[in-house]
Scaffold this active site. Structure first.
Site, PDB file in Angstrom:
ATOM      1  N   LYS A  27       0.867  -1.172   0.000  1.00 39.37           N
ATOM      2  CA  LYS A  27       0.000   0.000   0.000  1.00 39.37           C
ATOM      3  C   LYS A  27       0.905   1.223   0.000  1.00 39.37           C
ATOM      4  O   LYS A  27       1.712   1.404   0.907  1.00 39.37           O
ATOM      5  CB  LYS A  27      -0.887  -0.010   1.249  1.00 39.37           C
ATOM      6  CG  LYS A  27      -1.832   1.163   1.342  1.00 39.37           C
ATOM      7  CD  LYS A  27      -2.660   1.098   2.609  1.00 39.37           C
ATOM      8  CE  LYS A  27      -2.011   1.717   3.794  1.00 39.37           C
ATOM      9  NZ  LYS A  27      -1.803   3.158   3.802  1.00 39.37           N
ATOM     10  N   ASP A  55      -2.852   4.537  -1.792  1.00 43.39           N
ATOM     11  CA  ASP A  55      -3.581   5.127  -0.665  1.00 43.39           C
ATOM     12  C   ASP A  55      -3.369   6.633  -0.647  1.00 43.39           C
ATOM     13  O   ASP A  55      -2.542   7.140   0.108  1.00 43.39           O
ATOM     14  CB  ASP A  55      -3.113   4.490   0.646  1.00 43.39           C
ATOM     15  CG  ASP A  55      -3.911   5.008   1.833  1.00 43.39           C
ATOM     16  OD1 ASP A  55      -4.915   5.708   1.621  1.00 43.39           O
ATOM     17  OD2 ASP A  55      -3.525   4.700   2.973  1.00 43.39           O
ATOM     18  N   LYS A  57      -5.935   8.490   0.115  1.00 42.03           N
ATOM     19  CA  LYS A  57      -7.035   8.897   0.997  1.00 42.03           C
ATOM     20  C   LYS A  57      -7.936   9.905   0.298  1.00 42.03           C
ATOM     21  O   LYS A  57      -8.114  11.044   0.721  1.00 42.03           O
ATOM     22  CB  LYS A  57      -6.504   9.497   2.306  1.00 42.03           C
ATOM     23  CG  LYS A  57      -5.886   8.520   3.259  1.00 42.03           C
ATOM     24  CD  LYS A  57      -6.932   7.719   3.978  1.00 42.03           C
ATOM     25  CE  LYS A  57      -6.354   6.623   4.846  1.00 42.03           C
ATOM     26  NZ  LYS A  57      -4.951   6.311   4.791  1.00 42.03           N
ATOM     27  N   ILE A  61     -14.884  15.600  -4.681  1.00 44.11           N
ATOM     28  CA  ILE A  61     -15.959  15.322  -5.639  1.00 44.11           C
ATOM     29  C   ILE A  61     -15.456  14.280  -6.653  1.00 44.11           C
ATOM     30  O   ILE A  61     -14.239  14.132  -6.863  1.00 44.11           O
ATOM     31  CB  ILE A  61     -16.423  16.604  -6.364  1.00 44.11           C
ATOM     32  CG1 ILE A  61     -15.258  17.299  -7.063  1.00 44.11           C
ATOM     33  CG2 ILE A  61     -17.109  17.546  -5.376  1.00 44.11           C
ATOM     34  CD1 ILE A  61     -15.683  18.447  -7.965  1.00 44.11           C
ATOM     35  N   GLY A 165      -2.853  -0.534  12.048  1.00 49.44           N
ATOM     36  CA  GLY A 165      -2.775  -0.266  13.487  1.00 49.44           C
ATOM     37  C   GLY A 165      -1.893  -1.257  14.212  1.00 49.44           C
ATOM     38  O   GLY A 165      -1.740  -1.201  15.437  1.00 49.44           O
ATOM     39  N   GLY A 167       1.525  -2.924  15.484  1.00 53.04           N
ATOM     40  CA  GLY A 167       2.904  -2.524  15.796  1.00 53.04           C
ATOM     41  C   GLY A 167       2.952  -1.113  16.337  1.00 53.04           C
ATOM     42  O   GLY A 167       2.624  -0.871  17.504  1.00 53.04           O
ATOM     43  N   ARG A 188       5.347   1.135   9.776  1.00 49.76           N
ATOM     44  CA  ARG A 188       6.603   1.428  10.470  1.00 49.76           C
ATOM     45  C   ARG A 188       7.243   0.241  11.150  1.00 49.76           C
ATOM     46  O   ARG A 188       8.478   0.187  11.238  1.00 49.76           O
ATOM     47  CB  ARG A 188       6.367   2.554  11.491  1.00 49.76           C
ATOM     48  CG  ARG A 188       6.131   3.900  10.822  1.00 49.76           C
ATOM     49  CD  ARG A 188       5.529   4.887  11.783  1.00 49.76           C
ATOM     50  NE  ARG A 188       4.148   4.545  12.102  1.00 49.76           N
ATOM     51  CZ  ARG A 188       3.407   5.198  13.007  1.00 49.76           C
ATOM     52  NH1 ARG A 188       3.938   6.201  13.682  1.00 49.76           N
ATOM     53  NH2 ARG A 188       2.157   4.846  13.228  1.00 49.76           N
TER      54      ARG A 188
HETATM   55  P1  BMP Z   1       1.880   2.100  10.622  1.00 51.36           P
HETATM   56  O1  BMP Z   1       1.857   0.574  10.654  1.00 51.36           O
HETATM   57  O2  BMP Z   1       3.227   2.679  10.379  1.00 51.36           O
HETATM   58  O3  BMP Z   1       1.165   2.712  11.777  1.00 51.36           O
HETATM   59  O4  BMP Z   1       1.068   2.539   9.280  1.00 51.36           O
HETATM   60  C1  BMP Z   1      -0.295   2.335   9.149  1.00 51.36           C
HETATM   61  C2  BMP Z   1      -0.723   2.618   7.741  1.00 51.36           C
HETATM   62  O5  BMP Z   1      -2.140   2.462   7.666  1.00 51.36           O
HETATM   63  C3  BMP Z   1      -0.440   4.021   7.241  1.00 51.36           C
HETATM   64  O6  BMP Z   1      -0.188   3.922   5.848  1.00 51.36           O
HETATM   65  C4  BMP Z   1      -1.736   4.787   7.462  1.00 51.36           C
HETATM   66  O7  BMP Z   1      -1.952   5.771   6.488  1.00 51.36           O
HETATM   67  C5  BMP Z   1      -2.773   3.685   7.287  1.00 51.36           C
HETATM   68  N1  BMP Z   1      -3.993   3.869   8.078  1.00 51.36           N
HETATM   69  C6  BMP Z   1      -3.969   3.927   9.460  1.00 51.36           C
HETATM   70  O8  BMP Z   1      -2.914   3.861  10.094  1.00 51.36           O
HETATM   71  N2  BMP Z   1      -5.152   4.066  10.124  1.00 51.36           N
HETATM   72  C7  BMP Z   1      -6.350   4.153   9.500  1.00 51.36           C
HETATM   73  O9  BMP Z   1      -7.362   4.239  10.152  1.00 51.36           O
HETATM   74  C8  BMP Z   1      -6.373   4.087   8.086  1.00 51.36           C
HETATM   75  C9  BMP Z   1      -5.180   3.931   7.394  1.00 51.36           C
HETATM   76  O10 BMP Z   1      -5.202   3.843   6.086  1.00 51.36           O
END
Ligand code: BMP
Length: 215
Positions: A27, A55, A57, A61, A165, A167, A188
């Site tokens: 992604k 992604d 986001k 429109i 979410g 890690g 991350r």
């Molecule tokens: P990380 O594992 O580093 O926290 O990254 C999470 C990824 O998921 C990021 O690309 C973030 O944009 C995406 N994301 C998120 O963390 N929470 C959401 O609710 C929706 C997401 O797309």
């Protein structure tokens, strides 16, 4: 394999390809794509087999969202948009054109951070109506709140659920899979590790162990 790697850092295609040996998709997010440009964003999905998701986001429109994704349509399988923008004039138009391209629409149904409770989660009955009307291929739902993943699983059995979410944001590998998610998105904890390939291998193993214990 349930692991999707979130590339929110300016990795090169070679690094992504090595990580992707242990993942089922990638992604690509805005943070590296804005400074590095469209060519970089087109080079990354080629390095990964499986699901390739852009992604950006989307929350605009219909015609504007389409002009954002059109340059990437031959490079990605799916595109993520916010659901709170509603269907008419926005998500329905996006969905129709993505269907013509054979591309997948993935809608954010709820988010992994605390602030998601303030609007997304409070408005979730309205969000669910949008999801029913638009009928996206997939939904993004928080691994940090497995109850919401389970609720979405029960309400939308036809949708793939992708959960971030894990890690860095506190959820454990497998938390969302065991609540009904199809994929877990990890950024991350892999891309910020001193050895991203080892981290991907380890996290994928943890996901598979958790899934076999809960299923
Ligand atoms: P990380 O594992 O580093 O926290 O990254 C999470 C990824 O998921 C990021 O690309 C973030 O944009 C995406 N994301 C998120 O963390 N929470 C959401 O609710 C929706 C997401 O797309």
């Amino acid at each position: 394999m349930p692991l999707i790697v979130a590339v929110d850092r300016p990795l090169d295609p070679g690094q992504v390809s090595r990580i992707c040996e242990y993942a089922d998709g990638v992604k690509v997010g805005l943070p590296p794509a804005v400074p590095r440009g469209a060519e970089w964003a087109r080079s990354i999905p080629r390095s990964c087999n499986g699901l390739r998701i852009l992604d950006f986001k989307l929350a605009d429109i219909g015609p504007v969202m389409l002009s954002i994704v059109e340059p990437f349509k031959d490079y990605y399988d799916g595109f993520i948009a916010h659901s709170f923008i509603g269907s008419n004039g926005a998500l329905i138009e996006l969905k129709e054109v993505l269907d013509e391209w054979g591309a997948k629409l993935i809608l954010v149904a709820s988010m992994s951070h605390e602030g998601s409770r303030e609007v997304y989660d409070r408005a979730r009955m309205h969000v669910y109506e949008v999801i029913e009307r638009v009928h996206p291929w997939g939904l993004v739902a928080p691994a940090t709140r497995p109850g919401i993943v389970a609720e979405l699983r029960a309400r939308f059995p036809w949708a793939r659920i992708l959960s971030p979410g894990i890690g860095a944001q506190g959820a454990r590998p497998g938390d969302a899979l065991c609540s009904g998610a199809d994929y877990e998105i990890v950024g991350r904890a892999i891309t910020g590790s001193p050895n991203p390939v080892d981290a991907a291998r380890r996290i994928r193993g943890e996901m598979e162990n958790a899934r076999s214990e809960c299923s």
